[in-house]
Design an enzyme around this catalytic site. Structure first.
Site, PDB file in Angstrom:
ATOM      1  CG  HIS A  57      -1.920  -1.073   1.401  1.00 48.60           C
ATOM      2  ND1 HIS A  57      -2.747  -1.634   0.470  1.00 48.60           N
ATOM      3  CD2 HIS A  57      -1.968  -2.072   2.222  1.00 48.60           C
ATOM      4  CE1 HIS A  57      -3.506  -2.501   0.826  1.00 48.60           C
ATOM      5  NE2 HIS A  57      -3.288  -3.006   2.012  1.00 48.60           N
ATOM      6  CG  ASP A 111      -2.553  -8.624   1.603  1.00 48.47           C
ATOM      7  OD1 ASP A 111      -1.573  -8.756   2.297  1.00 48.47           O
ATOM      8  OD2 ASP A 111      -3.744  -7.956   1.896  1.00 48.47           O
ATOM      9  CG  HIS A 161      -6.291  -5.335   2.726  1.00 49.75           C
ATOM     10  ND1 HIS A 161      -5.766  -6.399   3.609  1.00 49.75           N
ATOM     11  CD2 HIS A 161      -7.193  -4.927   3.469  1.00 49.75           C
ATOM     12  CE1 HIS A 161      -6.440  -6.455   4.778  1.00 49.75           C
ATOM     13  NE2 HIS A 161      -7.605  -5.519   4.679  1.00 49.75           N
ATOM     14  CG  ASP A 183      -4.256  -9.971   4.894  1.00 47.71           C
ATOM     15  OD1 ASP A 183      -4.433 -10.672   3.661  1.00 47.71           O
ATOM     16  OD2 ASP A 183      -4.202  -8.793   4.726  1.00 47.71           O
TER      17      ASP A 183
END
Ligand code: ZN
Length: 384
Positions: free
Chosen positions: A144, A180, A182, A263
């Site tokens: 990110h 991931d 995200h 995650d």
């Protein structure tokens, strides 16, 4: 080495290398932050306890110099990050302009050194892979990070720096795969419109950072598959075979970078997907033969047991080890010593979090919307 394609076979004798550092062992984002838990140190300790991490396979991560970070990050942001670490204080401007000193991206004692070490590992990985091979860097994967600000627990963007490092070594065609929970908004920003990069992300729909919708293609460089809650192993297996592997193989990459965030498993507190670690390991193994250079990074993952077990298993797969059904007493002791303060799931962890690496598979139906989205993306890539 082959003079232009770069598509050389990986010598079968070349062992995978593991990039790590002791800095992660004592570093925390703070008592209430999801990244208060140990992760990389658990992987190192477990891998050593299993006899999987001979000293010659372990490479200590250097800390990146500020000048190396400015290959992608802005000078003024790097200077701010260093100053905030030195003073342990963030001003209003640091918060608003650079995203530093917020709940997500707090000021902590290693707020510059820790991400600069992860970035140094990713820069080194690009160099180690120049002639081919496999590198595992579980502290990497901070997808990110933005050029001029911290974002989503990521102060720097080491996957971008790894890919730019590969580029400096003469590697042109790179596939970036991200599993991931995200969406990798920072990586997508860096390589949008690059015809020699293909970015494939599978992530939970309608979750922060809310980018990576099905229609978003980063000017032709990205394939984004948002998936619904309770995404299971069968569904990930379908996505792997029907989308990820055909697109990667068709792109004929000279290097693959896999962000293997932990995650998207059932027990993670920050997402609502339902994979078991078998889903991740299957992708790690399946991508390996598709390029002569393979870098596997970590990423998210906030349950200390599920992250430690998943990422240690990734190393087992890359190092050609057989994953034991039951851990040795030495390995079990590493997992029994973990604590997860302030988490309900940490009070009475189930026994298999201590005694095994492998989760029970979480099979289920492949929902029609997943088949439809995959078909849509394959058609858009001219593969329908
Ligand atoms: Zn994540």
């Amino acid at each position: 080495m082959d003079d232009h394609s770069g598509r050389i076979p990986v010598p079968s004798a070349a062992p995978a290398r593991f990039i790590g550092s002791e800095i992660y062992r004592r570093s925390s984002f703070g008592r209430s932050h999801p990244l208060r838990v140990p992760r990389v140190s658990t992987v190192i300790d477990l891998a050593r306890a299993l006899g999987w991490l001979a000293p010659q396979l372990y490479v200590t991560s250097p800390r990146a110099k500020p000048a190396a970070l400015t290959h992608w990050h802005r000078h003024d942001y790097i200077a701010a990050l260093q100053r905030v670490e030195a003073t342990q204080q963030a001003s209003v401007e640091d918060r608003t302009r650079f995203g530093l000193g917020t709940h997500s991206n707090p000021v902590h004692p290693q707020v510059y050194c820790r991400p600069a070490t992860a970035a140094g590992g990713s820069l080194l990985a690009g160099e180690l892979l120049a002639g081919g091979g496999v590198v595992y860097h579980p502290a990497g994967g901070t997808h990110h990070g933005m050029p001029d600000r911290a974002n989503g627990f990521c102060y720097l963007n080491d996957p971008v720096l790894a890919m730019l490092s590969l580029r400096r070594m003469g590697v042109r065609r790179i596939v970036y795969v991200d599993i991931d929970a995200h969406h990798p908004d920072g990586v997508e920003l860096a390589f949008a419109g690059d015809p020699e990069v293909l970015m494939i992300s599978v992530h939970e729909e309608a979750r922060w950072p809310f980018t990576g919708t099905l229609g978003e293609d980063a000017r032709g460089s990205a394939v984004n598959l948002p998936v619904p809650r309770e995404f299971n192993d069968s569904e990930m297996g379908y996505v792997r075979e029907a989308l990820i592997l055909p697109l990667v193989a068709g792109f004929a990459p000279e290097a693959i970078v896999l962000q293997c965030g932990a995650d998207a498993v059932e027990e993670d507190p920050l997402a609502r997907l339902s994979l078991s670690n078998n889903a991740h390991w299957s992708i790690v193994a399946a991508l390996r033969p598709l390029a002569p250079r393979y870098l596997v990074l970590g990423g998210g993952g906030y349950n200390p047991w599920s992250v430690g077990r998943l990422w240690t298993g990734v190393w087992g797969v890359l190092a050609g080890q057989e994953l034991p059904d039951r851990l040795s007493p030495e390995a079990e002791a590493v997992l029994r010593a973990l604590v997860w303060e302030g988490a309900r799931q940490g009070r009475q962890p189930p026994e298999h979090w201590f005694t095994t690496l492998r989760d029970a598979p979480r099979e289920g139906p492949v929902r029609p919307e997943i088949r439809e989205r995959v078909a849509h993306l394959m058609r858009r890539r001219g593969r329908g």
